[in-house]
Each structure stands twice: as C-alpha cells, then as structure tokens.
Design a protein around this motif. Structure first.
Motif, PDB file in Angstrom:
ATOM      1  N   ASN A  37      17.361   8.215 -24.044  1.00 50.81           N
ATOM      2  CA  ASN A  37      16.367   7.304 -23.482  1.00 50.81           C
ATOM      3  C   ASN A  37      16.499   7.273 -21.968  1.00 50.81           C
ATOM      4  O   ASN A  37      17.582   7.000 -21.437  1.00 50.81           O
ATOM      5  N   LEU A  38      15.394   7.530 -21.269  1.00 51.03           N
ATOM      6  CA  LEU A  38      15.391   7.516 -19.799  1.00 51.03           C
ATOM      7  C   LEU A  38      15.084   6.136 -19.236  1.00 51.03           C
ATOM      8  O   LEU A  38      15.021   5.961 -18.014  1.00 51.03           O
ATOM      9  N   VAL A  39      14.889   5.150 -20.117  1.00 52.76           N
ATOM     10  CA  VAL A  39      14.753   3.751 -19.714  1.00 52.76           C
ATOM     11  C   VAL A  39      16.128   3.113 -19.850  1.00 52.76           C
ATOM     12  O   VAL A  39      16.746   3.157 -20.916  1.00 52.76           O
ATOM     13  N   LEU A  70      12.690   5.309 -13.763  1.00 51.28           N
ATOM     14  CA  LEU A  70      13.258   6.038 -14.888  1.00 51.28           C
ATOM     15  C   LEU A  70      14.380   6.963 -14.429  1.00 51.28           C
ATOM     16  O   LEU A  70      14.427   7.381 -13.263  1.00 51.28           O
ATOM     17  N   ILE A  82       2.950   5.232 -15.453  1.00 50.34           N
ATOM     18  CA  ILE A  82       4.090   6.093 -15.155  1.00 50.34           C
ATOM     19  C   ILE A  82       3.658   7.022 -14.028  1.00 50.34           C
ATOM     20  O   ILE A  82       2.597   7.658 -14.117  1.00 50.34           O
ATOM     21  N   LEU A 140       8.142   3.272 -14.092  1.00 50.86           N
ATOM     22  CA  LEU A 140       7.450   2.752 -15.261  1.00 50.86           C
ATOM     23  C   LEU A 140       7.039   1.321 -14.961  1.00 50.86           C
ATOM     24  O   LEU A 140       7.872   0.511 -14.546  1.00 50.86           O
ATOM     25  N   VAL A 180      11.603   5.962 -23.080  1.00 51.11           N
ATOM     26  CA  VAL A 180      10.898   7.173 -22.667  1.00 51.11           C
ATOM     27  C   VAL A 180      11.830   8.334 -22.997  1.00 51.11           C
ATOM     28  O   VAL A 180      12.949   8.408 -22.480  1.00 51.11           O
TER      29      VAL A 180
END
Length: 407
Positions: A274-276, A324, A352, A387, A404
């Motif tokens: 997860n890039l969040v 992110l 985004i 984001l 993400v």
C-alpha cells in the motif's frame, strides 16, 4: 508490472447513452445523469432477461482471473448471471444486492485465449452496472472459500468450527454460504504462505448485529475487528491486508456480535504494498489527522470506524490529503477506500496528481452509517503524487482503510 483490465469501456464512459457501443452490445442500454457510480455513465438492464456482452481482450489459458463489477439492484428474487466462455455460469442472488452500488466479484481459470463476457439480469427488478473488470489475480489460499464443496449444514471439507453452512437462497454466489450465530466460529488451515509477504483477506459479510464485532484471526497477526454496526445487512465485501509471519497459518472468523452473520466468498491472496501511509488512520490521535494525513477533515474513534480503532470524518466541503509513496510512471494502480456516505446530492471526489478527478455519486454509495469499499484504476503520470479526498456532498462522509496499490 501493469495488470490491465481485459474489459474495454468497463465504466461505459466511451458510450453515448442510451447506446452500448463501443465494445459492448446486447439488449441493455447505457444511462447518464446521476444513475452512475463513477464518472458519467452506467449500464442498465431491464428485467427480465436483458443482457450486455463483449469479447474480452486475450486471456492466458490456465491462468486465474477475477471478474468484478459494481451492481445496483432492488430485486426480491432471481439472479444476476455472469457467463464467461469456457466456465460455468456464476449466479449472484439478486435479493442480497439491495439498492446502492457495491462491488461484487468471483475468480475463474481461463480455459482459452478468447472469451466472451455476458451479464444477464434474471431478477425481478432493473439492474444498474458500472466499473466492470476482468484481471489476472493471485491464487486463493482459502480452500472451499465459497462453501460450494460443503453439504449443508456441515462445514467440511477444509472448514470446521461451531458454525454451519446454508443453502436455498441465503448465499451471495453459487449455492451455499456459512452461518454463524453469536459466539460461533469457522476456521481452516490456509495453504502455505510466504513469510514476510503481504496478503489480503477478503470476505462477503451480511451482518445483522447492532453491537459487537466480527473478528478475524490469522496466526501470527493481531485480531482484526470489524464493527458489526458498520457492516451492511446485505452481502458486501470487506477486506484488510497483513504481513505473513510464517508459512503455516490458521484463519478463524468469529461472530462476536449480537445477531447472526452470513459469510460467503472468502479469500486470502498475495497483494501489492500500500502506497498510502496510515491508510486506516490507526496511527492518528483523534481528532487530529497526522501522521501523513492533513486537510480540513478530522479523525474519530469510539465505534464509528469500520476496522481497528479510528476513521476519518469529512463534513461537506472538507478534505483529507497525503503524499503517496513513490509510484512507477506508466504503471496501473488501484485506489480503494471504505466510504460510509449519507449524502443525497453531490459527489465524493478523489484527486491523484496527474490523473483526472474521479467522482463518485454520493446518492449511489451505500447509505446511512454502513461502510462499503469503492475503487478505480489509474495510470501513474509521475513518481510523486498527492492523494486528495473531498466531500462535495450534502452530508458527512466517513472514510476508512484507504489504499493505492499496483493493480
């Protein structure tokens, strides 16, 4: 690497309502003007028997794929049937798909390189369809995840516990589901995991409880507790990610709520990072948003969350935002979040950097205080992106479990 959608015009955005083309054909039609979940258009299939169909982009024979679509139905009987060349019909019971869009899915193994997709409304009410996809997916480490090999009320094979299985219309997909009375459990030993790798648990829950939790235990990780009050009484898919601590693990689902729980289509699969950061707001100290998040919204605790202890709350006009982790230019990603939206007009907007604003119609999200997951795909335009989630509806929005990931 990019995992492309083999459905072309899956969101019907290239169609000119009421026409279905390009790519789609059939007896259904497309709509605009607020009936869609995402973007500008959706498909509508009148009852009985209307269809939409298209030829998929080439598949790889023997590989595992996942069909997914957002359905909006108000039927009391019948099925929504999905046919893909070379595999048996997958039938969703229409009655559990009660009003407002939710995403539904199933896995299949491609039997050839060329296949047609057909969605048929065999229910007693109109069906709206949006955001259709067919993509490669990882193998499911849950055996008999849909309980189709069970002989109700028995749980085996693979499953055991104090719960039971059911048939006769209580299921979401296929012919069977599991039923857990308060305090009951179902469990099984997962197929081997890879220690240190990230996985996603997902299941369709239909929960009637007003207090308590639905708890999921996987060996080596902390219990994940879904607030029963925040789950919908109609089948909805819920998920979380975890990192495997060993190769052998047991999965246990426990109904610690005050009413019955129905379970169907359970899976545990490898997933991408997860890039969040702090996507579930568990590192936040309510009402503050940090770390990682900022904006005009706030965080909450005390039962308003879907999973864990916290969630975000956005009043009309408020936002939450974060930068992110680095993306790979040109690769395809999926945004996903759990929304509980009370709005009757307006939109929930997701921005985004480098992609067009994605707009969810607030009226068509699961309403009241229950959460459902919503998603869309996008291509990264650069390595650095922000984001932003904005509540442009007329009522409060709760947000939880934001991610993400590479699609």
């Amino acid at each position: 690497m990019t995992n492309p959608n083999l459905v072309q015009n899956g969101g019907f955005e290239q169609s000119s309502p009421p026409a279905l083309p390009p790519f789609w054909s059939g007896s259904g039609e497309t709509q605009a003007g607020g009936t869609q979940l995402l973007g500008a258009n959706n498909a509508q299939l009148l009852t009985p028997g209307e269809t939409i169909t298209q030829t998929l982009l080439p598949l790889q024979a023997g590989e595992q794929y996942q069909f997914q679509a957002a359905f909006f139905a108000s039927a009391t009987s019948g099925t929504i049937d999905v046919d893909i060349t070379g595999i048996p019909t997958h039938s969703f019971q229409a009655a559990p798909l009660t009003s407002n869009y939710r995403f539904y899915n199933f896995d299949f193994i491609a039997t050839g390189t060329t296949a047609s997709l057909i969605i048929t409304n065999n229910s007693d009410a109109n069906l709206r369809v949006d955001v259709v996809s067919v993509k490669l997916t990882n193998s499911n480490l849950v055996q008999n995840g849909g309980f189709e090999q069970s002989s109700p009320p028995a749980l085996p094979p693979f499953w055991s516990g104090s719960g039971e299985t059911q048939t006769g219309g209580t299921q979401l997909l296929g012919v069977n589901n599991a039923l857990l009375a308060p305090g009951e459990t179902i469990n099984q030993t997962l197929l081997p995991l890879q220690a240190g790798e990230q996985y996603q648990f997902q299941a369709a829950f239909a929960a009637a409880g007003s207090v308590g939790t639905i708890d999921v235990d996987i060996t080596g990780i902390s219990t994940r507790s879904f607030q029963a009050l925040r789950l919908d009484s109609a089948y909805t898919f819920y998920n979380f990610t975890f990192i495997a601590t060993g190769t052998t693990a047991s999965l246990i689902i426990t109904n610690n709520s005050n009413s019955v729980l129905q379970v169907d289509v359970v899976s545990v699969k490898l997933t991408n990072p997860n890039l969040v950061q702090n996507g579930g707001f568990e590192q936040s100290s309510p009402p503050a948003l940090p770390p990682f998040w900022s904006g005009s919204g706030e965080t909450q605790a005390g039962g308003t969350q879907l999973l864990g202890a916290n969630n975000a709350l956005l009043a009309p006009g408020e936002t939450i935002t974060q930068t992110l982790l680095p993306l790979q230019v040109g690769e395809q990603y999926q945004f996903q979040a759990a929304f509980a939206a009370a709005g009757t007009v307006g939109t929930i907007d997701v921005d985004i950097t480098g992609t067009s604003t994605r707009t969810f119609q607030a009226l068509n999200l699961l309403d009241s205080s229950q959460y459902a997951f919503y998603n869309f795909d996008f291509f990264a335009a650069g390595t650095t992106a922000s984001l932003i989630i904005t509540n442009n509806s007329n009522a409060d929005l709760r947000v939880d479990i934001v991610s993400v990931k590479l699609a």
